[in-house]
Design a protein around this motif. Structure first.
Motif, PDB file in Angstrom:
ATOM      1  N   ALA A 231     -17.622  28.018   2.422  1.00  0.00           N
ATOM      2  CA  ALA A 231     -18.684  29.229   2.152  1.00  0.00           C
ATOM      3  C   ALA A 231     -17.262  30.066   3.723  1.00  0.00           C
ATOM      4  CB  ALA A 231     -19.920  28.673   3.719  1.00  0.00           C
ATOM      5  N   GLU A 232     -16.571  28.589   4.157  1.00  0.00           N
ATOM      6  CA  GLU A 232     -15.231  29.663   5.013  1.00  0.00           C
ATOM      7  C   GLU A 232     -14.605  30.324   4.458  1.00  0.00           C
ATOM      8  OE1 GLU A 232     -12.772  26.986   8.521  1.00  0.00           O
ATOM      9  OE2 GLU A 232     -12.650  26.200   6.480  1.00  0.00           O
ATOM     10  N   LYS A 233     -14.001  30.530   3.110  1.00  0.00           N
ATOM     11  CA  LYS A 233     -12.662  30.975   2.526  1.00  0.00           C
ATOM     12  C   LYS A 233     -13.443  32.599   2.376  1.00  0.00           C
ATOM     13  CE  LYS A 233     -11.845  27.317  -0.774  1.00  0.00           C
ATOM     14  NZ  LYS A 233     -11.792  26.920  -2.090  1.00  0.00           N
ATOM     15  N   ASN A 234     -14.550  32.815   2.629  1.00  0.00           N
ATOM     16  CA  ASN A 234     -14.754  34.174   3.005  1.00  0.00           C
ATOM     17  C   ASN A 234     -15.155  34.941   3.744  1.00  0.00           C
ATOM     18  OD1 ASN A 234     -15.632  33.808  -0.461  1.00  0.00           O
ATOM     19  ND2 ASN A 234     -17.152  33.306  -0.229  1.00  0.00           N
ATOM     20  N   TRP A 235     -14.984  33.687   4.984  1.00  0.00           N
ATOM     21  CA  TRP A 235     -15.575  34.699   6.930  1.00  0.00           C
ATOM     22  C   TRP A 235     -14.232  35.153   6.414  1.00  0.00           C
ATOM     23  CZ3 TRP A 235     -15.855  29.577   9.568  1.00  0.00           C
ATOM     24  CH2 TRP A 235     -17.669  28.966   9.092  1.00  0.00           C
ATOM     25  N   ARG A 236     -14.097  36.402   7.316  1.00  0.00           N
ATOM     26  CA  ARG A 236     -13.786  37.380   7.661  1.00  0.00           C
ATOM     27  C   ARG A 236     -13.136  37.259   9.892  1.00  0.00           C
ATOM     28  NH1 ARG A 236     -17.171  43.836   8.673  1.00  0.00           N
ATOM     29  NH2 ARG A 236     -18.298  41.635   9.952  1.00  0.00           N
ATOM     30  N   ARG A 237     -11.988  37.712   9.686  1.00  0.00           N
ATOM     31  CA  ARG A 237     -11.156  37.365  10.914  1.00  0.00           C
ATOM     32  C   ARG A 237     -11.867  38.262  11.588  1.00  0.00           C
ATOM     33  NH1 ARG A 237      -5.195  37.244  11.372  1.00  0.00           N
ATOM     34  NH2 ARG A 237      -5.204  35.141  10.314  1.00  0.00           N
ATOM     35  N   LEU A 238     -12.034  37.279  12.880  1.00  0.00           N
ATOM     36  CA  LEU A 238     -12.385  37.834  14.548  1.00  0.00           C
ATOM     37  C   LEU A 238     -11.878  39.406  14.726  1.00  0.00           C
ATOM     38  CD1 LEU A 238     -13.457  35.248  16.728  1.00  0.00           C
ATOM     39  CD2 LEU A 238     -14.847  37.160  15.514  1.00  0.00           C
ATOM     40  N   LYS A 239     -12.048  40.577  14.760  1.00  0.00           N
ATOM     41  CA  LYS A 239     -11.386  42.174  14.834  1.00  0.00           C
ATOM     42  C   LYS A 239     -11.100  41.463  17.115  1.00  0.00           C
ATOM     43  CE  LYS A 239     -14.094  45.262  13.033  1.00  0.00           C
ATOM     44  NZ  LYS A 239     -14.847  46.142  12.647  1.00  0.00           N
ATOM     45  N   GLY A 240      -9.714  42.179  17.035  1.00  0.00           N
ATOM     46  CA  GLY A 240      -9.512  41.138  18.493  1.00  0.00           C
ATOM     47  C   GLY A 240      -8.768  39.907  18.463  1.00  0.00           C
ATOM     48  N   PHE A 241      -8.696  39.103  17.839  1.00  0.00           N
ATOM     49  CA  PHE A 241      -8.805  37.940  17.570  1.00  0.00           C
ATOM     50  C   PHE A 241      -7.465  37.656  19.145  1.00  0.00           C
ATOM     51  CE2 PHE A 241      -5.586  39.164  14.258  1.00  0.00           C
ATOM     52  CZ  PHE A 241      -4.913  37.561  14.171  1.00  0.00           C
ATOM     53  N   LYS A 242      -7.309  38.300  18.716  1.00  0.00           N
ATOM     54  CA  LYS A 242      -5.405  38.259  19.828  1.00  0.00           C
ATOM     55  C   LYS A 242      -6.089  37.991  21.112  1.00  0.00           C
ATOM     56  CE  LYS A 242      -1.488  39.557  16.489  1.00  0.00           C
ATOM     57  NZ  LYS A 242      -0.919  41.094  16.473  1.00  0.00           N
ATOM     58  N   LYS A 243      -6.932  38.471  21.320  1.00  0.00           N
ATOM     59  CA  LYS A 243      -7.840  38.478  22.940  1.00  0.00           C
ATOM     60  C   LYS A 243      -8.571  37.070  23.202  1.00  0.00           C
ATOM     61  CE  LYS A 243      -7.220  43.470  22.983  1.00  0.00           C
ATOM     62  NZ  LYS A 243      -8.561  44.588  23.682  1.00  0.00           N
ATOM     63  N   LEU A 244      -9.002  36.878  22.286  1.00  0.00           N
ATOM     64  CA  LEU A 244      -9.546  34.849  22.073  1.00  0.00           C
ATOM     65  C   LEU A 244      -8.938  34.339  23.695  1.00  0.00           C
ATOM     66  CD1 LEU A 244     -10.621  33.778  18.490  1.00  0.00           C
ATOM     67  CD2 LEU A 244     -12.050  35.315  20.587  1.00  0.00           C
ATOM     68  N   GLN A 245      -7.168  34.282  23.492  1.00  0.00           N
ATOM     69  CA  GLN A 245      -6.726  33.738  24.190  1.00  0.00           C
ATOM     70  C   GLN A 245      -7.516  34.145  25.877  1.00  0.00           C
ATOM     71  OE1 GLN A 245      -5.561  30.167  23.580  1.00  0.00           O
ATOM     72  NE2 GLN A 245      -4.673  30.314  26.630  1.00  0.00           N
ATOM     73  N   LEU A 246      -7.189  35.511  26.233  1.00  0.00           N
ATOM     74  CA  LEU A 246      -7.615  35.767  27.531  1.00  0.00           C
ATOM     75  C   LEU A 246      -9.337  35.852  27.700  1.00  0.00           C
ATOM     76  CD1 LEU A 246      -6.043  39.732  26.102  1.00  0.00           C
ATOM     77  CD2 LEU A 246      -5.206  37.620  28.075  1.00  0.00           C
ATOM     78  N   VAL A 247      -9.750  35.662  26.813  1.00  0.00           N
ATOM     79  CA  VAL A 247     -11.440  34.465  27.322  1.00  0.00           C
ATOM     80  C   VAL A 247     -11.178  33.890  27.125  1.00  0.00           C
ATOM     81  CG1 VAL A 247     -13.771  34.506  25.765  1.00  0.00           C
ATOM     82  CG2 VAL A 247     -12.297  36.816  25.405  1.00  0.00           C
ATOM     83  N   LYS A 248     -10.553  32.652  26.675  1.00  0.00           N
ATOM     84  CA  LYS A 248     -10.471  31.514  27.037  1.00  0.00           C
ATOM     85  C   LYS A 248      -9.790  31.315  27.950  1.00  0.00           C
ATOM     86  CE  LYS A 248      -8.022  27.102  25.053  1.00  0.00           C
ATOM     87  NZ  LYS A 248      -7.407  26.849  24.798  1.00  0.00           N
ATOM     88  N   GLU A 249      -8.804  31.773  28.676  1.00  0.00           N
ATOM     89  CA  GLU A 249      -8.515  31.245  30.313  1.00  0.00           C
ATOM     90  C   GLU A 249      -9.203  32.495  31.121  1.00  0.00           C
ATOM     91  OE1 GLU A 249      -4.799  33.521  29.312  1.00  0.00           O
ATOM     92  OE2 GLU A 249      -3.758  31.903  28.721  1.00  0.00           O
ATOM     93  N   ASP A 250     -10.334  33.122  30.786  1.00  0.00           N
ATOM     94  CA  ASP A 250     -11.414  33.785  31.744  1.00  0.00           C
ATOM     95  C   ASP A 250     -10.985  34.787  32.536  1.00  0.00           C
ATOM     96  OD1 ASP A 250     -14.234  33.309  32.846  1.00  0.00           O
ATOM     97  OD2 ASP A 250     -14.142  31.728  34.168  1.00  0.00           O
ATOM     98  N   LYS A 251     -10.692  35.733  31.875  1.00  0.00           N
ATOM     99  CA  LYS A 251      -9.581  36.710  32.596  1.00  0.00           C
ATOM    100  C   LYS A 251     -10.853  37.971  32.471  1.00  0.00           C
ATOM    101  CE  LYS A 251      -5.346  36.133  32.625  1.00  0.00           C
ATOM    102  NZ  LYS A 251      -4.562  35.478  33.307  1.00  0.00           N
ATOM    103  N   THR A 252     -11.155  38.494  33.128  1.00  0.00           N
ATOM    104  CA  THR A 252     -11.863  39.645  34.323  1.00  0.00           C
ATOM    105  C   THR A 252     -11.958  41.013  32.805  1.00  0.00           C
ATOM    106  OG1 THR A 252     -11.993  38.649  35.830  1.00  0.00           O
ATOM    107  CG2 THR A 252     -13.550  41.028  35.839  1.00  0.00           C
ATOM    108  N   PHE A 253     -13.286  41.346  32.161  1.00  0.00           N
ATOM    109  CA  PHE A 253     -13.100  42.460  31.204  1.00  0.00           C
ATOM    110  C   PHE A 253     -14.492  43.302  31.606  1.00  0.00           C
ATOM    111  CE2 PHE A 253     -10.596  40.080  28.255  1.00  0.00           C
ATOM    112  CZ  PHE A 253     -10.502  40.347  27.773  1.00  0.00           C
ATOM    113  N   VAL A 254     -14.346  44.053  32.111  1.00  0.00           N
ATOM    114  CA  VAL A 254     -15.112  44.926  32.683  1.00  0.00           C
ATOM    115  C   VAL A 254     -15.381  45.791  31.526  1.00  0.00           C
ATOM    116  CG1 VAL A 254     -16.331  46.714  34.294  1.00  0.00           C
ATOM    117  CG2 VAL A 254     -14.921  45.002  34.872  1.00  0.00           C
TER     118      VAL A 254
END
Length: 88
Positions: free
Chosen positions: A57-80
């Protein structure tokens, strides 16, 4: 308030946060296969089948939009309202 935590993530991620369909559809496939085989025998056989179905099933998954921002979320950066806030 937890209802509005949605806005604490990048705006590009909102479309993915709003739906649980990818998770539900993957497990629906596993559930249907399990029922059609009328059980899988041992626990090891069941786990092997689930793993293989998920890998397929993983072969048909789409890449997340904004996947480059995942690192910012992981680092607990603030988004408003979906926009990264730069510390002053």
């Amino acid at each position: 308030m937890t209802f509005f935590r949605f806005y604490d993530y990048p705006a590009e991620h909102w479309v993915h946060i709003r739906t649980s369909n990818p998770i539900e559809s993957m497990f629906a496939t596993v559930r249907l296969r399990h029922r059609s085989t009328k059980g899988n025998g041992s626990t090891e056989a069941t786990l092997t089948m689930v793993f293989k179905l998920c890998k397929e099933a993983e072969k048909n998954w789409r890449r997340l939009k904004g996947f480059k921002k995942l690192q910012l979320v992981k680092e607990d950066k603030t988004f408003v309202d979906g926009i990264l806030q730069i510390a002053a």
